[in-house]
Design an enzyme around this catalytic site. Structure first.
Site, mmCIF file in Angstrom:
data_model
loop_
_atom_site.group_PDB
_atom_site.id
_atom_site.type_symbol
_atom_site.label_atom_id
_atom_site.label_comp_id
_atom_site.label_asym_id
_atom_site.label_seq_id
_atom_site.Cartn_x
_atom_site.Cartn_y
_atom_site.Cartn_z
ATOM 1 N NE ARG A 1 -3.999 -2.044 0.168
ATOM 2 C CZ ARG A 1 -4.557 -2.695 -0.844
ATOM 3 N NH1 ARG A 1 -4.093 -2.533 -2.078
ATOM 4 N NH2 ARG A 1 -5.568 -3.501 -0.653
ATOM 5 C CG ASN B 1 -2.821 -2.343 -6.433
ATOM 6 O OD1 ASN B 1 -1.896 -2.647 -5.694
ATOM 7 N ND2 ASN B 1 -4.045 -2.811 -6.266
ATOM 8 C CG HIS C 1 -5.716 -13.358 -7.932
ATOM 9 N ND1 HIS C 1 -6.180 -13.262 -9.209
ATOM 10 C CD2 HIS C 1 -5.380 -12.097 -7.556
ATOM 11 C CE1 HIS C 1 -6.125 -11.991 -9.592
ATOM 12 N NE2 HIS C 1 -5.647 -11.264 -8.603
ATOM 13 C CG ASP D 1 -4.694 -10.939 -3.713
ATOM 14 O OD1 ASP D 1 -4.102 -9.834 -3.666
ATOM 15 O OD2 ASP D 1 -5.755 -11.100 -4.339
HETATM 16 C C1 NCD Z 1 -6.708 -5.996 -4.504
HETATM 17 C C2 NCD Z 1 -6.347 -4.753 -3.713
HETATM 18 O O1 NCD Z 1 -7.065 -4.426 -2.770
HETATM 19 O O2 NCD Z 1 -5.330 -4.136 -4.046
HETATM 20 N N1 NCD Z 1 -7.882 -6.605 -3.942
HETATM 21 C C3 NCD Z 1 -8.211 -7.902 -3.958
HETATM 22 O O3 NCD Z 1 -9.317 -8.250 -3.523
HETATM 23 N N2 NCD Z 1 -7.398 -8.823 -4.434
HETATM 24 C C4 NCD Z 1 -6.868 -5.549 -5.914
HETATM 25 C C5 NCD Z 1 -7.649 -6.422 -6.802
HETATM 26 O O4 NCD Z 1 -7.111 -7.458 -7.230
HETATM 27 O O5 NCD Z 1 -8.788 -6.063 -7.092
#
Ligand code: NCD
Length: 406
Positions: A65, A95, A211, A288
């Protein structure tokens, strides 16, 4: 500092034996079958013949983050979460705000994480500029050069697909020229169609499918790998997709708390993923780890915090319920991701390798309580569940980075 772990069950993807392991100067210097009362200098941990010693886990997919979303997670809280989960190497996704699309930004995150010294962090770099899906990222635009300060083990646009076929295919080819693996977030037109597209456009490239969550996607991978056993294709699934289904999402607290991308699926999908892990169609389990604030979750942000529960969830699901051997589990959590990422000196307990080690208690019961997470993101559907196995101690580069209070 010299530390000897004696009287441990040493289990990794390649060995399973009783013995002792000595680390010094950041490396494993000795692995031996249990010796009689050999004199030992330095610090000694005794495993009582019961605790398991294995190589630190390697996560190919987490969201740390920073920059931009420190209310959800910081490099420090995520690194602490990694250490608590037994993860000594982690790839964090691009991201962020702004997205990580160039070498300098990735390297500066890496340097900050290195200073913390809690886990080895490898920031992924995006495929397109600002993750806007319009133009190759500055990293991919630049000529591959040996003089790079930082070369990411993974490139990824995780969070969305690159929608333009021409651009996606150019990115995959450009990445392959630079020797990079691309982790593909496959959602466009549905997961099965998107995986099919990535396999088609990425033929001959180093494609890793992120995933995997459906039976259909697992079958496409099986077919592809059978047809071309020398393929560079690899894939991951997550602890939540092998342990939970959409029924869990519907019954655990506010509806949006069960929201994750890709969504939790049905029981048939879950069992197909476990079968695909068993026979090597899916190579890796990645967390993830996607932490959010409670407010963001209430507003529908997808994702679960996963670093601190991954081992316990996978051990309970795969070893306890589906008869996987601990060796197979450690291949999925450590040896296979280390190999795909090209992290030499990782993924096995062997003299000369990095002293990245996790000590596990596989006999205890663990009550998951996300209020105790080091991660700022407290959202997980596993909170309140009683599972098996716990991380007792994590060593990264020979330093103790986590020790369980119990
Ligand atoms: C991911 C995120 O929050 O960055 N979230 C998730 O549920 N895997 C981004 C995403 O893959 O949508």
């Amino acid at each position: 500092m010299k530390i000897t772990f004696r009287n441990f069950r040493i289990t990794d993807a390649f060995t399973d034996t009783m013995g002792s392991v000595t680390v010094n100067g950041g490396r494993i210097v000795d692995v031996s079958p249990e010796s009689e009362a050999r004199p030992i200098d330095g610090l000694v941990f005794d495993g009582g013949g019961r605790l398991v010693l294995t190589s630190g886990f390697v996560d190919m997919h987490a969201h740390f983050r920073e920059p931009g979303f420190s209310e959800k997670e910081t490099l420090e809280s995520a690194s602490l979460a990694a250490a608590r989960g037994g993860y000594t190497s982690v790839v964090c996704m691009a991201n962020t705000k702004p997205p990580v699309d160039n070498e300098a930004a990735a390297y500066s995150i890496k340097r900050r994480a290195d200073t913390l010294g809690l886990t080895r962090l490898y920031p992924a770099i995006s495929l397109t500029e600002g993750m806007n899906g319009k133009k190759l990222s500055p990293y991919l635009e630049a000529e591959p050069s040996a003089a790079r300060a930082y070369s990411p083990p993974l490139l990824s646009e995780d969070g969305k697909d690159v929608e333009d076929d021409g651009l996606f295919s150019a990115a995959l080819r450009r990445a392959a020229e630079g020797g990079h693996t691309v982790s593909c977030h496959c959602d466009l037109g549905g997961e099965d169609a998107a995986v099919d597209r990535a396999l088609r456009l990425g033929a001959g490239c180093r494609v890793h499918i992120a995933h995997v969550s459906t039976k259909g996607a697992a079958e496409l991978l099986r077919h592809h790998k059978k047809r071309d056993p020398r393929t560079l294709l690899t894939a991951e699934t997550t602890p939540h997709h092998i342990a939970l289904t959409c029924r869990d999402a519907a019954t655990s607290g506010p509806e949006t708390f069960g929201k994750v991308a890709p969504p939790l699926r049905g029981e048939e999908d879950r069992l197909a993923l476990i079968e695909a892990l068993k026979d090597g169609v899916i190579d890796v389990i990645a967390t993830d780890h996607a932490p959010h604030t409670t407010e963001d979750k209430l507003n529908g942000a997808p994702g679960f915090s996963g670093l601190e529960t991954a081992f316990t969830v996978c051990y309970s699901t795969l070893v306890k319920r589906h008869n996987f051997s601990p060796q197979k589990l450690f291949s999925l959590l450590s040896a296979a991701p280390a190999r795909i990422l090209g992290l030499s000196g990782h993924g096995a307990i062997a003299a000369g390798n990095n002293a990245d080690i996790v000590i596990l208690d596989t006999e205890c019961e663990t009550l998951i309580d996300s209020a105790m997470f080091a991660s700022r993101g407290k959202n997980t559907l596993f909170s309140g569940r009683k599972l098996y196995g716990a991380v007792v101690l994590t060593l990264c580069g020979g330093r103790v980075v986590y020790q369980s209070p119990f």
